[in-house]
Design a protein around this motif. Structure first.
Motif, PDB file in Angstrom:
ATOM      1  N   SER A  41       0.829  -1.198   0.000  1.00 18.21           N
ATOM      2  CA  SER A  41       0.000   0.000   0.000  1.00 18.21           C
ATOM      3  C   SER A  41       0.869   1.257   0.000  1.00 18.21           C
ATOM      4  CB  SER A  41      -0.914   0.017   1.227  1.00 18.21           C
ATOM      5  OG  SER A  41      -1.746  -1.126   1.229  1.00 18.21           O
ATOM      6  N   GLU A  43       0.388   5.831   0.271  1.00 19.55           N
ATOM      7  CA  GLU A  43      -0.514   6.944   0.570  1.00 19.55           C
ATOM      8  C   GLU A  43      -0.197   8.107  -0.354  1.00 19.55           C
ATOM      9  OE1 GLU A  43      -1.110   8.165   4.556  1.00 19.55           O
ATOM     10  OE2 GLU A  43      -1.042   6.119   5.356  1.00 19.55           O
ATOM     11  N   ARG A  48      -5.487   6.110   0.597  1.00 22.69           N
ATOM     12  CA  ARG A  48      -4.725   4.887   0.854  1.00 22.69           C
ATOM     13  C   ARG A  48      -4.885   4.008  -0.381  1.00 22.69           C
ATOM     14  NH1 ARG A  48      -0.586   3.330   4.213  1.00 22.69           N
ATOM     15  NH2 ARG A  48      -0.766   1.140   4.798  1.00 22.69           N
ATOM     16  N   LEU A  49      -3.855   3.946  -1.209  1.00 23.94           N
ATOM     17  CA  LEU A  49      -3.904   3.220  -2.474  1.00 23.94           C
ATOM     18  C   LEU A  49      -2.918   2.058  -2.427  1.00 23.94           C
ATOM     19  CD1 LEU A  49      -3.941   6.331  -4.834  1.00 23.94           C
ATOM     20  CD2 LEU A  49      -5.905   5.012  -4.023  1.00 23.94           C
ATOM     21  N   ASP A  50      -2.692   1.441  -3.575  1.00 25.70           N
ATOM     22  CA  ASP A  50      -1.746   0.338  -3.678  1.00 25.70           C
ATOM     23  C   ASP A  50      -0.718   0.665  -4.746  1.00 25.70           C
ATOM     24  OD1 ASP A  50      -3.140  -1.341  -1.784  1.00 25.70           O
ATOM     25  OD2 ASP A  50      -4.642  -1.654  -3.350  1.00 25.70           O
ATOM     26  N   THR A 206     -10.242  -3.324   0.132  1.00 25.47           N
ATOM     27  CA  THR A 206      -9.465  -2.428   0.977  1.00 25.47           C
ATOM     28  C   THR A 206      -8.063  -2.377   0.400  1.00 25.47           C
ATOM     29  OG1 THR A 206      -8.738  -2.010   3.249  1.00 25.47           O
ATOM     30  CG2 THR A 206      -8.801  -4.304   2.533  1.00 25.47           C
ATOM     31  N   ASP A 207      -7.161  -1.667   1.054  1.00 25.67           N
ATOM     32  CA  ASP A 207      -5.797  -1.620   0.522  1.00 25.67           C
ATOM     33  C   ASP A 207      -5.097  -2.949   0.768  1.00 25.67           C
ATOM     34  OD1 ASP A 207      -3.943  -1.281   3.094  1.00 25.67           O
ATOM     35  OD2 ASP A 207      -5.711  -0.032   3.386  1.00 25.67           O
ATOM     36  N   ARG A 322     -12.406   2.087  -7.944  1.00 21.69           N
ATOM     37  CA  ARG A 322     -12.080   1.886  -6.535  1.00 21.69           C
ATOM     38  C   ARG A 322     -13.182   2.372  -5.620  1.00 21.69           C
ATOM     39  NH1 ARG A 322      -6.953  -0.204  -5.017  1.00 21.69           N
ATOM     40  NH2 ARG A 322      -7.008   1.153  -3.196  1.00 21.69           N
ATOM     41  N   CYS A 326     -13.496  -0.176  -2.932  1.00 18.20           N
ATOM     42  CA  CYS A 326     -12.860   0.184  -1.669  1.00 18.20           C
ATOM     43  C   CYS A 326     -13.553   1.324  -0.934  1.00 18.20           C
ATOM     44  CB  CYS A 326     -11.403   0.578  -1.915  1.00 18.20           C
ATOM     45  SG  CYS A 326     -10.453  -0.647  -2.831  1.00 18.20           S
TER      46      CYS A 326
END
Length: 435
Positions: A41, A43, A48-50, A206-207, A322, A326
């Motif tokens: 992950s 930021e 909060r990404l990947d 989620t991440d 997303r 997410c």
């Protein structure tokens, strides 16, 4: 028994979890400041990404079991959807294939025959191709490229482009003209040729850190293990029958880093010099993930869409919503796999072109992009080519083992391959220590 794990990606974490729950004293060394390796992950822009938009599939049996073992519930962390390949490309050109929830193999037959935007002859040809693979038990007489295999079995037209070639690039991260047909067939065996649930898409809700690495770290520490972040291992020293890393002695070592990083570590051991030369010769494929922050009202018709290039100037491959996955409305992730024209584009041009292609595919004008983030992994995966020699988990140096997706010889560079390799190394160590 003391074991050192070099690398905190999914392979290293899998090995550490398996050893720790069996009573070994585990120390995991990770050069970065966080765990996860190439599936971690990040930021950016308050999000909060990947580092890349990953997906799993129902056939990832070992990964799903290990997630449950460490307390990461796949039912909560992954959004399970029937396999759907959806390529909107304007008003009159839309390919869609969805596998219904029927028992295998009827789900595949129904999905192929019900595919939209493709002729009946192509559908029957695809059914025959799968029946051929089943008849030879998914073992080819000799490896070749995916393109050569598809040519040999008369797989042409839209199904070749939107099904076989799209799956090849997504799974192997290598263009069909260069990708290993046998490895591709292995993936078909365990997905389209497996049970109905094996083909399901499992999209992270989620991440990636929460999907597995964070829970794995808690599990390792709870079982007496140690995790040392920001600690790069430059060499592995042999002392009698033991190893020394970062001033500590260990009975066993699992090298769970990428081929390019494993090669210099193995070169320091005379017994593994040949393995080091093998890995030093590996070629790699890139992946770019282009995140675009649109206004929150933007929503795609499906969480994952294919972008169907209509001419040589288009570059789009896959796009993910997303917000639907997410809970971050308006965040769209474009994924570009393998070498291609996109590599030559600078960030503004790349973002503008993908925005334009998505707009054309959906036949609508998109709102202005509010922020953007481009993450390029130049060595995202090894290049999965015909006849590629893969090292064994157990090296020629007693006590020194390898883990990583490139070690799992039946699979391409996937999270499942990484997890399987880590488990295999750990189980090999446990078996050896008891003999």
């Amino acid at each position: 028994m003391r074991a050192a794990i070099v690398g905190g990606g999914w392979a290293g974490l899998a090995a550490a979890v398996e050893l720790a729950r069996s009573g070994a004293q585990v120390t995991l060394f990770e050069a970065a400041r966080q765990l996860g390796g190439r599936a971690r992950s990040v930021e950016t822009h308050g999000q909060r990404l990947d580092n890349g938009q990953h997906l799993l599939i129902g056939a990832y049996r070992e990964t799903l079991e290990l997630m449950k073992d460490v307390g990461a519930d796949p039912r909560q962390l992954l959004k399970r959807l029937p396999l759907e390949l959806n390529f909107p490309a304007g008003k009159n050109n839309h390919f869609r294939m969805r596998l219904p929830r029927l028992p295998a193999p009827w789900h595949l037959a129904a999905g192929l025959l019900g595919a939209r935007g493709v002729g009946f002859a192509e559908k029957i040809g695809a059914v025959r191709f799968m029946r051929f693979l089943q008849g030879v038990r998914y073992r080819l007489d000799a490896d070749c490229t995916v393109s050569a295999l598809l040519d040999r079995h008369h797989q042409h037209g839209l199904l070749r482009r939107y099904l076989w070639e799209a799956l090849c690039l997504a799974a192997l991260n290598t263009a069909p003209e260069q990708a290993s047909a046998q490895i591709f067939v292995n993936t078909l065996r365990d997905t389209l040729g497996g049970g109905r649930a094996a083909t399901d898409l499992l999209l992270p809700a989620t991440d990636l850190e929460q999907v597995f690495p964070a829970a794995a770290a808690r599990f390792i520490v709870a079982h007496g293990g140690k995790i040392r972040l920001a600690t790069r291992i430059e060499s592995i020293e042999s002392i009698d029958d033991n190893f020394e890393l970062a001033g500590e002695r260990f009975d066993y070592v699992v090298v769970a880093v990428g081929p390019q990083h494993a090669a210099p570590l193995l070169a320091g051991q005379p017994a593994t010099a040949e393995s080091a030369r093998l890995l030093a010769g590996y070629r790699f494929e890139p992946i770019a993930t282009v995140y675009c922050g649109y206004p929150p009202q933007l929503r795609l018709p499906f969480p994952m869409l294919g972008l169907a290039a209509q001419n040589g100037g288009q570059i789009g491959q896959w796009v993910f919503d997303r917000g639907m996955l997410c809970g971050t409305p308006g965040v769209i992730a474009f994924v570009l796999s393998g070498h291609g024209a996109w590599e030559k584009l600078d960030k503004p041009t790349l973002v503008a072109q993908l925005d334009s292609e998505l707009s054309a595919a959906l036949c609508t004008r998109l709102p202005a992009i509010e922020w953007q983030q481009v993450i390029r992994e130049q060595r995202a995966t090894f290049s999965c080519r015909p006849g590629l020699h893969r090292p064994a988990a157990r090296t020629a140096r007693n006590g020194l083992w390898l883990a990583g997706d490139y070690v799992c010889a039946d699979y391409p560079a996937t999270l499942e391959a990484a997890v399987r390799s880590g488990l295999a190394a750990a189980r090999g160590i446990l078996l050896e220590s008891r003999s």
